[in-house]
Design a protein around this motif. Structure first.
Motif, mmCIF file in Angstrom:
data_model
loop_
_atom_site.group_PDB
_atom_site.id
_atom_site.type_symbol
_atom_site.label_atom_id
_atom_site.label_comp_id
_atom_site.label_asym_id
_atom_site.label_seq_id
_atom_site.Cartn_x
_atom_site.Cartn_y
_atom_site.Cartn_z
ATOM 1 N N MET A 1 -12.661 -4.921 19.802
ATOM 2 C CA MET A 1 -12.143 -4.962 18.436
ATOM 3 C C MET A 1 -13.250 -4.570 17.467
ATOM 4 O O MET A 1 -14.342 -5.133 17.521
ATOM 5 N N ASN A 2 -12.940 -3.616 16.602
ATOM 6 C CA ASN A 2 -13.957 -3.101 15.709
ATOM 7 C C ASN A 2 -13.377 -2.942 14.303
ATOM 8 O O ASN A 2 -12.344 -2.294 14.119
ATOM 9 N N LEU A 3 -14.049 -3.519 13.320
ATOM 10 C CA LEU A 3 -13.554 -3.440 11.954
ATOM 11 C C LEU A 3 -13.495 -1.994 11.457
ATOM 12 O O LEU A 3 -12.642 -1.644 10.648
ATOM 13 N N GLN A 4 -14.398 -1.152 11.962
ATOM 14 C CA GLN A 4 -14.401 0.249 11.526
ATOM 15 C C GLN A 4 -13.163 1.000 12.011
ATOM 16 O O GLN A 4 -12.830 2.055 11.465
ATOM 17 N N SER A 5 -12.501 0.471 13.027
ATOM 18 C CA SER A 5 -11.326 1.153 13.574
ATOM 19 C C SER A 5 -10.047 0.814 12.809
ATOM 20 O O SER A 5 -8.986 1.394 13.073
ATOM 21 N N VAL A 6 -10.116 -0.133 11.864
ATOM 22 C CA VAL A 6 -8.926 -0.533 11.104
ATOM 23 C C VAL A 6 -8.574 0.553 10.091
ATOM 24 O O VAL A 6 -9.411 0.946 9.272
ATOM 25 N N ASP A 7 -7.349 1.049 10.161
ATOM 26 C CA ASP A 7 -6.888 2.085 9.241
ATOM 27 C C ASP A 7 -6.475 1.437 7.920
ATOM 28 O O ASP A 7 -5.405 0.831 7.818
ATOM 29 N N LEU A 8 -7.325 1.581 6.913
ATOM 30 C CA LEU A 8 -7.071 0.940 5.631
ATOM 31 C C LEU A 8 -6.183 1.784 4.715
ATOM 32 O O LEU A 8 -5.878 1.378 3.591
ATOM 33 N N SER A 9 -5.757 2.946 5.202
ATOM 34 C CA SER A 9 -4.920 3.811 4.367
ATOM 35 C C SER A 9 -3.439 3.449 4.446
ATOM 36 O O SER A 9 -2.635 3.937 3.641
ATOM 37 N N VAL A 10 -3.060 2.595 5.390
ATOM 38 C CA VAL A 10 -1.647 2.264 5.563
ATOM 39 C C VAL A 10 -1.136 1.462 4.372
ATOM 40 O O VAL A 10 -1.856 0.655 3.785
ATOM 41 N N ALA A 11 0.118 1.709 4.010
ATOM 42 C CA ALA A 11 0.693 1.048 2.840
ATOM 43 C C ALA A 11 2.209 1.012 2.968
ATOM 44 O O ALA A 11 2.797 1.739 3.784
ATOM 45 N N LEU A 12 2.828 0.149 2.187
ATOM 46 C CA LEU A 12 4.285 0.072 2.116
ATOM 47 C C LEU A 12 4.725 0.220 0.663
ATOM 48 O O LEU A 12 4.100 -0.331 -0.239
ATOM 49 N N GLU A 13 5.813 0.961 0.471
ATOM 50 C CA GLU A 13 6.420 1.041 -0.854
ATOM 51 C C GLU A 13 7.211 -0.235 -1.134
ATOM 52 O O GLU A 13 7.607 -0.953 -0.213
#
Length: 241
Positions: free
Chosen positions: A1-13
């Motif tokens: 598990m790596n914090l750098q691998s978390v995709d922070l671009s995901v979002a919900l309308e």
């Protein structure tokens, strides 16, 4: 598990979020009744950056549940009495009875996070804690409990924006303290501590979930879905035995 691998671009309308929120909250109400019927205790642990939205995620998780069946425990620094005992002592009375839910807004992982970084615990103490925590969680799950753990992750830039937003809003000002700003200066130290925590305590019986929390709506839905999926999997497994 790596914090750098978390995709922070995901979002919900907003519309998709509201539809999913209603659906998942309804599912969770039904699953809460199943936990009561099967007498299965549920332990939810929330860790993560300051201002990452732990409180908001917990609020959406619990707002439609039967309030008699859950408790939220906000964990702060131990008081004078608690400091006279083993650091895990203060958590035992907060663990759920059979069929109930205990939610920890910060937890026993403080020993290997803030107590490690701020040197409130010696190196020997926090290194020993990995084994102690794993034993605690194994004891709980061997006794029939479900244990799910969440780390809410966001960027340093988004945290700064939320800090400034809190400072400028009279209704949120209580959420920001000098300690929050001081912790921010130790960001890299907390990353190192968190990464080792995942490596040492991510187990099949008490797994960690890294939650992309740059978008609050996405984070809340991810937490709800993870809890629902975990309970459903456990119920199916119990039916086979």
């Amino acid at each position: 598990m790596n914090l750098q691998s978390v995709d922070l671009s995901v979002a919900l309308e907003k519309k998709e979020y509201e539809d999913l929120l209603k659906t998942y909250q309804l599912q969770l109400v039904g699953l809460q009744r199943k936990l009561v019927e099967k007498r299965i205790p549920l332990v939810l642990v929330f860790e993560g950056w300051d201002a990452s939205g732990k409180g908001g995620a917990i609020k959406r998780l619990t707002e439609k549940l039967d309030p008699r069946g859950f408790q939220v425990h906000p964990i702060a620094a131990p008081n004078d009495v608690e400091r006279e005992h083993h650091y895990l002592w203060r958590f035992f009375t907060r663990l759920p009875q059979r069929g109930a839910i205990s939610i920890f807004d910060r937890s026993w992982y403080g020993r290997v996070l803030v107590e490690r970084v701020e040197k409130f615990a010696t190196q020997a103490e926090w290194q020993r804690a990995y084994t102690e925590i794993n034993q605690l969680e194994k004891m709980l799950t061997d006794d029939g409990a479900l244990v799910f753990k969440f780390w809410l992750h966001l960027s340093k830039e988004e945290q700064f924006r939320r800090f400034k937003d809190r400072e400028s809003d009279p209704l949120k000002a209580w959420k920001i303290t000098e300690e929050d700003w001081r912790n921010r200066e130790r960001w890299d130290d907390y990353v190192e501590a968190a990464q080792e925590m995942f490596a040492q305590t991510n187990t099949d019986y008490a797994p960690w979930t890294l939650v992309a929390a740059e978008n609050k709506k996405y984070a809340r839905i991810q937490v709800l879905k993870t809890v629902i999926d975990g309970i459903q999997a456990a119920l199916k497994k119990s039916e086979r035995h």
